[in-house]
Design a protein around this motif. Structure first.
Motif, PDB file in Angstrom:
ATOM      1  N   ARG A 159      11.666  29.849 -29.843  1.00 13.35           N
ATOM      2  CA  ARG A 159      12.249  29.502 -28.542  1.00 13.35           C
ATOM      3  C   ARG A 159      11.292  29.865 -27.401  1.00 13.35           C
ATOM      4  NH1 ARG A 159      17.934  29.037 -26.553  1.00 13.35           N
ATOM      5  NH2 ARG A 159      17.601  29.158 -24.320  1.00 13.35           N
ATOM      6  N   ALA A 210       8.655  27.223 -27.356  1.00 13.79           N
ATOM      7  CA  ALA A 210       9.178  25.937 -26.867  1.00 13.79           C
ATOM      8  C   ALA A 210       9.443  26.003 -25.361  1.00 13.79           C
ATOM      9  CB  ALA A 210      10.448  25.568 -27.615  1.00 13.79           C
ATOM     10  N   GLU A 211      10.026  27.103 -24.903  1.00 17.24           N
ATOM     11  CA  GLU A 211      10.306  27.223 -23.455  1.00 17.24           C
ATOM     12  C   GLU A 211       9.006  27.236 -22.656  1.00 17.24           C
ATOM     13  OE1 GLU A 211      14.619  29.526 -23.433  1.00 17.24           O
ATOM     14  OE2 GLU A 211      12.775  30.706 -23.284  1.00 17.24           O
ATOM     15  N   SER A 212       8.007  27.891 -23.227  1.00 14.70           N
ATOM     16  CA  SER A 212       6.704  27.922 -22.543  1.00 14.70           C
ATOM     17  C   SER A 212       6.158  26.506 -22.430  1.00 14.70           C
ATOM     18  CB  SER A 212       5.712  28.802 -23.312  1.00 14.70           C
ATOM     19  OG  SER A 212       6.209  30.114 -23.426  1.00 14.70           O
ATOM     20  N   ARG A 213       6.304  25.727 -23.496  1.00 13.46           N
ATOM     21  CA  ARG A 213       5.807  24.335 -23.478  1.00 13.46           C
ATOM     22  C   ARG A 213       6.548  23.505 -22.425  1.00 13.46           C
ATOM     23  NH1 ARG A 213       1.560  22.154 -23.753  1.00 13.46           N
ATOM     24  NH2 ARG A 213       1.032  23.350 -25.622  1.00 13.46           N
ATOM     25  N   VAL A 214       7.864  23.675 -22.349  1.00 12.52           N
ATOM     26  CA  VAL A 214       8.663  22.922 -21.360  1.00 12.52           C
ATOM     27  C   VAL A 214       8.163  23.249 -19.947  1.00 12.52           C
ATOM     28  CG1 VAL A 214      10.969  22.699 -20.329  1.00 12.52           C
ATOM     29  CG2 VAL A 214      10.723  22.795 -22.820  1.00 12.52           C
ATOM     30  N   GLU A 215       8.016  24.540 -19.682  1.00 12.34           N
ATOM     31  CA  GLU A 215       7.602  24.961 -18.333  1.00 12.34           C
ATOM     32  C   GLU A 215       6.190  24.474 -18.017  1.00 12.34           C
ATOM     33  OE1 GLU A 215       8.126  29.206 -18.506  1.00 12.34           O
ATOM     34  OE2 GLU A 215      10.257  28.978 -18.968  1.00 12.34           O
ATOM     35  N   GLU A 236       4.517  21.835 -19.235  1.00  5.88           N
ATOM     36  CA  GLU A 236       4.402  20.385 -18.994  1.00  5.88           C
ATOM     37  C   GLU A 236       4.937  20.021 -17.611  1.00  5.88           C
ATOM     38  OE1 GLU A 236       2.693  18.399 -20.894  1.00  5.88           O
ATOM     39  OE2 GLU A 236       2.439  19.797 -22.547  1.00  5.88           O
ATOM     40  N   GLN A 237       6.010  20.686 -17.182  1.00  8.79           N
ATOM     41  CA  GLN A 237       6.538  20.428 -15.831  1.00  8.79           C
ATOM     42  C   GLN A 237       5.504  20.796 -14.775  1.00  8.79           C
ATOM     43  OE1 GLN A 237      10.621  21.953 -14.955  1.00  8.79           O
ATOM     44  NE2 GLN A 237      10.581  22.588 -17.077  1.00  8.79           N
TER      45      GLN A 237
END
Ligand SMILES: Cc1cc2nc3c(=O)[nH]c(=O)nc-3n(C[C@H](O)[C@H](O)[C@H](O)COP(=O)(O)OP(=O)(O)OC[C@H]3O[C@@H](n4cnc5c(N)ncnc54)[C@H](O)[C@@H]3O)c2cc1C
Length: 414
Positions: free
Chosen positions: A300, A303-308, A310-311
């Motif tokens: 998690r 994944a959260e790091s990836r979401v942040e 890319e934004q």
């Protein structure tokens, strides 16, 4: 909408990546070991710079070079993915003459210097023959409000005489720093935004004193060591004034937009590295009968790091695009948005990476704790979060309707 890099940017990114992998990364250990007991640049830096320049990888972050000035003339948008590559190592930007605070100073000189000033101060910076600093912040006043800056700059004949103290001046303690751009008060009676001016001060001028070298959260910035400076009756020719008298804020703003976005672009590259490090470590390590990567919590975090990330990257690209389209005047809002978003993200991702690494994450064996400190610094340097958030709020449009007559809300009982 096309989110791909242009073929031009792709070509430069590949070229830089190849050079970075072959020439820069293999020297990282030597670089770290060098600074264990020394403060001057390692001997291979000059060779690397020569090679980078010969390969055309030089002054990559300066879109507006003139005449025979050396550099790629990439747009801000095309520069973004290149800055990301350099951001993976704290010292890499210097190899390509893309380091702060010199690049923002070059931009200030490009925009505000006279031809004579450009020949004397800008050209050596473009050729990496010298280093520079920018002196605004002062120990005695809240410097996030630039109108507080109190260093006196009094006109006396053909000179200005400076008295004051500056601290947290990045690069001022570098042995090759030959000049700094100083902001001071030239007319205390003028309108609040016209009281200050910027002037070029050679470091060797009598009365300029490096009081001490500063560290930040225990970290030393070897590429641009931070200094506290005293100015005691420092006499500088009036011809060193950058821009007109009273235009200090203008000079500062011209350099701050690019300074902020370049830090953000590099930080995005650093976050990319942190995610990679988390993955590698979590795949290799086992605890309580499983590899660490098998734990949901770690998956998690990644994944959260990836979401942040890319934004943030998209926001950085839009900001760079705006800077290209409109210059810094039209990009203020985007610069503030990215300036708040990226450092907080960097802190969060570095914190997760540190946790995944366990004790090792806080040691000098990894760059993680430096990344954490760097994220923390960027939430204060070049304007604290709160100042940017206030500006962002102020740019929100005043509501055009009231709760009572809003078409979006259910009817309010009379
Ligand atoms: C490592 C490092 C390198 C730096 N390099 C340079 C450099 O090269 N040149 C240079 O001139 N400066 C440099 N700085 C200084 C930096 O730009 C200043 O620290 C910054 O502008 C804040 O000024 P200050 O420290 O005086 O904080 P203050 O102005 O005293 O502010 C303290 C706090 O007050 C709060 N605050 C301020 N304004 C508001 C507001 N409007 N709303 C709500 N809260 C607010 C914020 O929480 C803020 O953090 C550097 C700083 C660091 C840490």
């Amino acid at each position: 909408m096309d989110f791909d890099l242009s073929p031009w940017a792709e070509q430069w990114r590949n070229k830089l990546q190849t050079f970075f992998d072959a020439e820069v990364l293999p020297r990282h250990r030597a670089w770290v070991e060098h600074f264990a007991d020394r403060s001057e640049a390692p001997p291979f830096m000059g060779d690397l710079q020569q090679k980078a320049r010969a390969a055309g990888l030089w002054n990559l972050g300066l879109p507006e070079l003139a005449g025979d000035e050396p550099g790629t003339r990439l747009s801000n948008l095309d520069y973004a993915p290149l800055a990301e590559i350099m951001g993976r190592l704290f010292w890499a930007p210097e190899v390509f003459n893309c380091q702060a605070p010199d690049v923002p100073n070059m931009i200030a000189l490009q925009n505000c210097a006279t031809p004579e000033q450009k020949a004397r101060w800008l050209r050596p910076l473009l050729d990496a023959k010298t280093r520079s600093a920018f002196g605004m912040t002062e120990p005695d006043v809240a410097s996030s409000d630039a109108t507080n800056i109190a260093t006196k700059m009094v006109r006396d004949g053909d000179d200005y005489v400076l008295n004051g103290r500056k601290w947290f001046i990045t690069g001022a303690a570098h042995p090759n720093c030959t000049f700094l751009i100083v902001m001071g008060v030239t007319d205390a009676d003028a309108d609040r935004t016209r009281q200050h001016s910027c002037i070029i001060v050679p470091m060797q001028t009598p009365g300029v004193r490096l009081v001490r070298r500063l560290r930040w959260m225990g970290c030393e910035d070897h590429t641009a060591p931070i200094g506290e400076l005293a100015f005691d009756n420092v006499r500088v020719p009036a011809s060193n004034l950058l821009g007109e008298e009273g235009e200090g804020f203008k000079v500062a703003q011209v350099r701050l937009g690019p300074a902020r976005i370049h830090h953000c672009m590099r930080s995005i590259g650093l976050c990319e590295l942190l995610i990679e490090l988390m993955m590698v470590r979590a795949f290799e390590r086992s605890a309580f009968g499983r590899t660490v990567i098998q734990y949901d919590t770690v998956q998690r975090w990644i994944a959260e790091s990836r979401v942040e990330l890319e934004q943030a990257r998209l926001l950085a690209y839009r900001c760079a695009w705006r800077l290209d389209q409109t210059g810094h005047h039209g990009a203020w809002r985007d610069v503030s948005l990215i300036k708040v978003a990226v450092p907080t993200m960097l802190q969060r991702i570095a914190d997760r990476a540190l946790q995944v690494f366990g004790a090792m994450g806080g040691s000098d064996d990894t760059p993680i704790h430096q990344a954490l400190a760097w994220g923390r610094l960027l939430r204060i340097g070049d304007g604290p979060d709160e100042v940017h958030l206030r500006q962002i709020f102020r740019m929100e449009p005043t509501p055009a309707w009231s709760i009572a007559n809003s078409p979006y809300l259910a009817a309010h009982p009379a």
